[in-house]
Write a protein that holds these residues in place. Structure first.
Motif, PDB file in Angstrom:
ATOM      1  N   CYS A 187      -2.339  -1.508   5.995  1.00  0.00           N
ATOM      2  CA  CYS A 187      -2.678  -2.431   5.598  1.00  0.00           C
ATOM      3  C   CYS A 187      -2.190  -4.075   6.491  1.00  0.00           C
ATOM      4  CB  CYS A 187      -2.317  -2.586   4.028  1.00  0.00           C
ATOM      5  SG  CYS A 187      -0.933  -3.512   3.612  1.00  0.00           S
TER       6      CYS A 187
ATOM      7  N   CYS B 200       2.911  -4.065   8.359  1.00  0.00           N
ATOM      8  CA  CYS B 200       2.817  -2.423   7.871  1.00  0.00           C
ATOM      9  C   CYS B 200       0.988  -2.282   8.642  1.00  0.00           C
ATOM     10  CB  CYS B 200       1.657  -2.225   6.329  1.00  0.00           C
ATOM     11  SG  CYS B 200       1.278  -1.308   5.893  1.00  0.00           S
TER      12      CYS B 200
ATOM     13  N   HIS C  82       0.264  -5.644   5.866  1.00  0.00           N
ATOM     14  CA  HIS C  82       0.636  -6.828   4.945  1.00  0.00           C
ATOM     15  C   HIS C  82       2.419  -6.768   5.799  1.00  0.00           C
ATOM     16  CE1 HIS C  82       2.729  -8.652   1.415  1.00  0.00           C
ATOM     17  NE2 HIS C  82       3.933  -7.955   1.290  1.00  0.00           N
TER      18      HIS C  82
ATOM     19  N   GLN D 201       2.787   3.267   2.456  1.00  0.00           N
ATOM     20  CA  GLN D 201       2.790   3.214   3.595  1.00  0.00           C
ATOM     21  C   GLN D 201       3.839   3.499   4.184  1.00  0.00           C
ATOM     22  OE1 GLN D 201       0.245   4.611   5.346  1.00  0.00           O
ATOM     23  NE2 GLN D 201       1.898   4.798   7.079  1.00  0.00           N
TER      24      GLN D 201
ATOM     25  N   CYS E 216       0.769  -1.477   0.221  1.00  0.00           N
ATOM     26  CA  CYS E 216      -0.274  -0.393   0.027  1.00  0.00           C
ATOM     27  C   CYS E 216       1.129   1.291  -0.451  1.00  0.00           C
ATOM     28  CB  CYS E 216      -0.818   0.149   0.911  1.00  0.00           C
ATOM     29  SG  CYS E 216      -0.050   0.065   2.517  1.00  0.00           S
TER      30      CYS E 216
HETATM   31 ZN    ZN Z   1       0.760  -1.682   3.810  1.00  0.00          ZN
END
Ligand code: ZN
Length: 156
Positions: A148, A145, A150, A130, A128
């Motif tokens: 999201c 993350c 991840h 970020q 994403c």
């Molecule tokens: Zn992310």
């Protein structure tokens, strides 16, 4: 016309050989000149004082730049830099925004201008995009993350 400017520049460069030139102190002095000129505009009554002062500082600035006594000019600049360091240090300790640099970093991060420093590294989430800040020097770590969820691995 271009030839003219090139000739002038060459002549000036030849003139400056063996001369001191510009430094932090002379730049500071030019700022003083600008301030004096502005004061001169605002306080019309004291115009003579500010005029004389600004000319005085301006001439002094150029005398320093064109000086051949390089060692002495260098020492002046060093003294100025030391004084400046002392003054800015005073403000850094006293000012309301003078919180520790760590807290300053935190505030910047909250604003979204995350930056890596000696203790941290910034990675971007591959899913994403970020930005994630992690402590440096922990080897290869798993980063989750915060946006999201991840999980990815990076060398910190
Ligand atoms: Zn992310």
């Amino acid at each position: 016309m271009q030839g003219f400017f090139a000739r002038m520049r060459e002549r000036f460069q030849r003139f400056m050989v063996g001369r001191y030139g510009s430094d932090q102190l002379s730049r500071f002095m030019l700022v003083i000149v600008v301030i004096l000129v502005i004061l001169n505009i605002f306080f019309r009554k004291s115009t003579v004082v500010f005029s004389i002062l600004s000319w005085f500082v301006l001439i002094l600035t150029y005398l320093r730049m064109f000086s051949r006594n390089i060692q002495r000019r260098y020492n002046e600049n060093t003294r100025y830099l030391m004084l400046r360091e002392k003054v800015t240090g005073l403000f850094r300790k006293r000012g309301p925004s003078a919180a520790s640099s760590g807290r300053y970093e935190e505030r910047r991060t909250q604003k979204g201008t995350m930056r890596s420093d000696a203790q941290h590294r910034i990675f971007r989430c591959p899913r994403c995009d970020q930005r994630v800040r992690v402590p440096r020097g922990k080897g290869t770590i798993e980063i989750t993350c915060p946006k999201c969820g991840h999980v990815f691995r990076k060398r910190s």
